[in-house]
Structures are given as C-alpha cells and as structure tokens.
Design an enzyme around this catalytic site. Structure first.
Site, short mmCIF file in Angstrom:
data_model
loop_
_atom_site.label_atom_id
_atom_site.label_comp_id
_atom_site.label_asym_id
_atom_site.label_seq_id
_atom_site.Cartn_x
_atom_site.Cartn_y
_atom_site.Cartn_z
N HIS A 1 -10.34 28.31 11.57
CA HIS A 1 -11.06 28.13 12.27
C HIS A 1 -10.17 29.68 13.34
O HIS A 1 -10.32 30.43 13.70
CB HIS A 1 -12.72 28.14 13.00
CG HIS A 1 -13.66 27.59 12.02
ND1 HIS A 1 -13.82 28.33 10.49
CD2 HIS A 1 -14.25 26.39 12.03
CE1 HIS A 1 -15.41 28.05 10.36
NE2 HIS A 1 -15.21 26.95 11.08
N ASP B 1 -13.62 23.70 2.16
CA ASP B 1 -14.50 23.33 3.74
C ASP B 1 -15.67 24.53 3.92
O ASP B 1 -15.53 25.07 2.69
CB ASP B 1 -13.38 24.06 5.13
CG ASP B 1 -14.43 23.28 6.15
OD1 ASP B 1 -13.80 22.06 7.64
OD2 ASP B 1 -16.03 23.87 6.42
N HIS C 1 -16.98 25.19 5.63
CA HIS C 1 -17.16 26.84 6.61
C HIS C 1 -16.07 28.27 6.19
O HIS C 1 -14.71 27.07 5.91
CB HIS C 1 -17.53 27.10 7.83
CG HIS C 1 -18.22 25.65 8.91
ND1 HIS C 1 -18.27 24.56 8.82
CD2 HIS C 1 -19.52 25.85 8.81
CE1 HIS C 1 -19.15 23.70 9.05
NE2 HIS C 1 -20.58 24.87 8.86
N ASP D 1 -17.21 18.39 4.77
CA ASP D 1 -18.74 18.88 5.29
C ASP D 1 -19.72 19.44 3.86
O ASP D 1 -20.75 19.90 3.94
CB ASP D 1 -18.33 19.77 6.37
CG ASP D 1 -17.54 20.68 6.95
OD1 ASP D 1 -16.55 21.34 5.79
OD2 ASP D 1 -17.31 22.13 7.55
#
Length: 342
Positions: free
Chosen positions: A125, A161, A163, A248
C-alpha cells in the site's frame, strides 16, 4: 546440486509493534516461524537479510518520504489510523525492504532456486510519496527496481493479497518494463483496482486488475489464474517474477471476505513456479504482505514454501462462480486491446 529455496527473516521484524489490538501484530510472523520450526521444509535455507540502502529506497519513494520516516525512528508515531510505528519500526521497515532486494539478488545470481522474504511491516500500500495501510516502504516495488538494475528487462509483480496494491500500481502504472497484476476484493480498501485501471502512457495495458466481490473460492482463483493472469504473464515473458503474497483471502481471515484455502494458495504458487521455470529460469520471489488469521497465515505460508522447494500442487475441483466469471470477463474486455492472448 540444486540451489536452496531461500527464506529471509530476522528477529527485528518482531520489534515492529503497531500497538495492542492492531491486526498487523508480531504474532503473525511468530506463528509462521513456529510452524516452520515444528515442520521444517527440506531444501530451504533460512538467512538474515541486510537493510536496504537509501538509494534502493529512493528508487521507488521520494526522498521526502524517507526523511519523514527516518525522523520517526526511535519513537512511537501515528501516520494514520491504520499505520502506527513503534521505536524499532523504521529499522524493521528498512530491513524488510532489504530482505526483498536480497532475495532478488540471490535468485538473479543463481545462488537460490527461489526465495520468500518473511517480513514485517508489509509494503504494497505504500505509494512513492505516502505510507499507508500498515505499510511504510513498498518492499515488492523496491525489489522490482532492484531486479531491473540487475539486468531483468521485464519484471512481473503478481499481487494476490485481498486488498489491492495501490502503492505498487502507483509506482509502475506508467511503465511497460514492470507488469503489475492484482486479484483482490473489490470494492474494498483502499478503493483502487477497478478493471478499467490498465495503466497510462507507456504503461497502458501493463496494469492488470481483477476485482472480486467477497466469497471467492479456490475454484474462482483457479479460473482467474488460468483465464487471465497466467496467459498475460506468459505473453509478457518476464525475466523475474515477484509475488505480493498476502494471505488475507484465506477463508478464516478476520479482515478479508474470501474463501481461499491453504491448498488454493499452494496451487497459485505452483502455477507461478511452473511459469517461472519455463520462462525465466525459475526466478521467483515471494514477499509477505497481509494475512491476519494466525493459523490460516502460517499454514498457507508453509504450503507455499513446500511448493517453492519442489512439491507439486494443483487447484481442487469445483465450478467457477458467476461473480468470478463476470469479474474475469470485465478484466479481459478492458485488457483485450493490449494482449492478443485474450
């Protein structure tokens, strides 16, 4: 003699502590290392990494961001509600970036068969000028730049991931020497990663996003890999392959909404290892991102390390959901003008 699968990690990563109740806790890496200690994987070698240099960090990030984070070293600090630092966080983040670079160096030199950087804090991120989303420096983007400096003309980063890796996309969306591919939950944090985000300028078509609603299974991920990600990767012919390996999407993860199992992650890793062995001499590096179910994270990482060390695996059977089929169709339509394989 076959070189080992290299695992890079260090006790300093456990000293990064965002605070009580924070999901990105030291217990994540402790659980991974505990499982590896109980059931070691033959053909692996564990080593401590070096820290990234200032030049390696600023190949991706602005000097201003590095200076801002350096000024927080030795202190507790809050960047945003998700991103918190303890006194050792800066040093851990520089070491995490260095681990990703070191993994690339060893794989590119042929001293490692492939590698997994078991690091904290995560990185995908972190944008060139902004730390966010638990991430300080973008480990995988810094590793991609290292691969380019070491002679890889084409580098691929695949991000599984849950996200979207907005930071990695921001680093490379205007370039065609680094192919960024992401499968992620959408719409979801951080809000980026729509199929229409295909890159711009020289990088148009080299930014691949497949956004899924929650509930995607191993079978859905199999279809995404087989019908979208792997064909584009094969057409790109990378000379180095990197994975933002977030766990995740696991079915037990408290932050994600996916239903992937340990076997699903192993199958994704096996597909990428097979492609790497075919197109770039096996040059494959995984870099740890998210994953907040301690059991799901540790068992999935272990399964991927077994695959890196030579175990075969494949996706379990099952039908592709209509949601996944729709997401694949949207992404293929957005990218078809750039890739004949679609």
């Amino acid at each position: 003699m076959t070189p080992p699968t290299l695992l890079l990690t260090d006790p300093l990563f456990l000293q990064h502590d965002p605070g009580q109740g924070h999901p990105e806790s030291p217990a994540r890496l402790k659980s991974i290392l505990s499982v590896l200690a109980r059931t070691p994987v033959a053909g692996t070698q564990v080593r401590s990494p070096r820290s990234a240099t200032a030049a390696e960090l600023t190949a991706v990030h602005t000097p201003e961001l590095r200076q801002t984070l350096l000024g927080m070293a030795g202190h507790r600090a809050v960047i945003d509600e998700d991103t918190r630092l303890s006194p050792d966080s800066y040093d851990a983040a520089v070491l995490a970036a260095g681990a990703a670079v070191g993994a690339v160096e060893e794989v590119m030199a042929g001293r490692a068969r492939n590698a997994f950087a078991l690091v904290r804090p995560p990185g995908h991120h972190a944008e060139p000028g902004r730390s966010m989303g638990f991430c300080l420096f973008n480990n995988v983007a810094i590793a991609a730049e290292a691969g380019r400096r070491l002679g890889a003309e084409r580098v691929m980063v695949l991000d599984w991931d849950v996200h979207h890796g907005n930071g990695t996309q921001a680093a490379f969306e205007g370039r065609r020497d680094v192919l960024y591919q992401s499968v992620h939950q959408y719409p979801y944090y951080p809000g980026t990663g729509a199929p229409r985000e295909v890159g711009h300028g020289a990088g148009e078509g080299f930014n691949v996003n497949c956004g899924l609603p929650g509930g995607a299974t191993d079978s859905d991920y199999r279809s995404i890999f087989e019908d979208l990600l792997l064909p584009i990767a094969d057409a790109f012919q990378p000379q180095l392959m990197l994975v933002s390996a977030g766990f995740d999407p696991h079915r037990n993860d408290p932050l994600g909404g996916m239903l992937v199992t340990e076997r699903g992650f192993a199958a994704m890793c096996a597909g990428l290892r097979s492609l790497a062995e075919r197109v770039c001499g096996g040059k494959l590096v995984l870099v740890l991102e998210g994953g907040y179910s301690l059991e799901g994270l540790s068992q999935s990482v272990h399964a991927c390390i077994e695959v890196l060390a030579g175990r075969s695996d494949s996706f379990p059977g099952g039908e592709t959901s209509s949601d996944a089929a729709h997401a694949i169709a949207q992404s293929r339509a957005a990218l078809r003008p750039y890739w004949a394989c679609l």
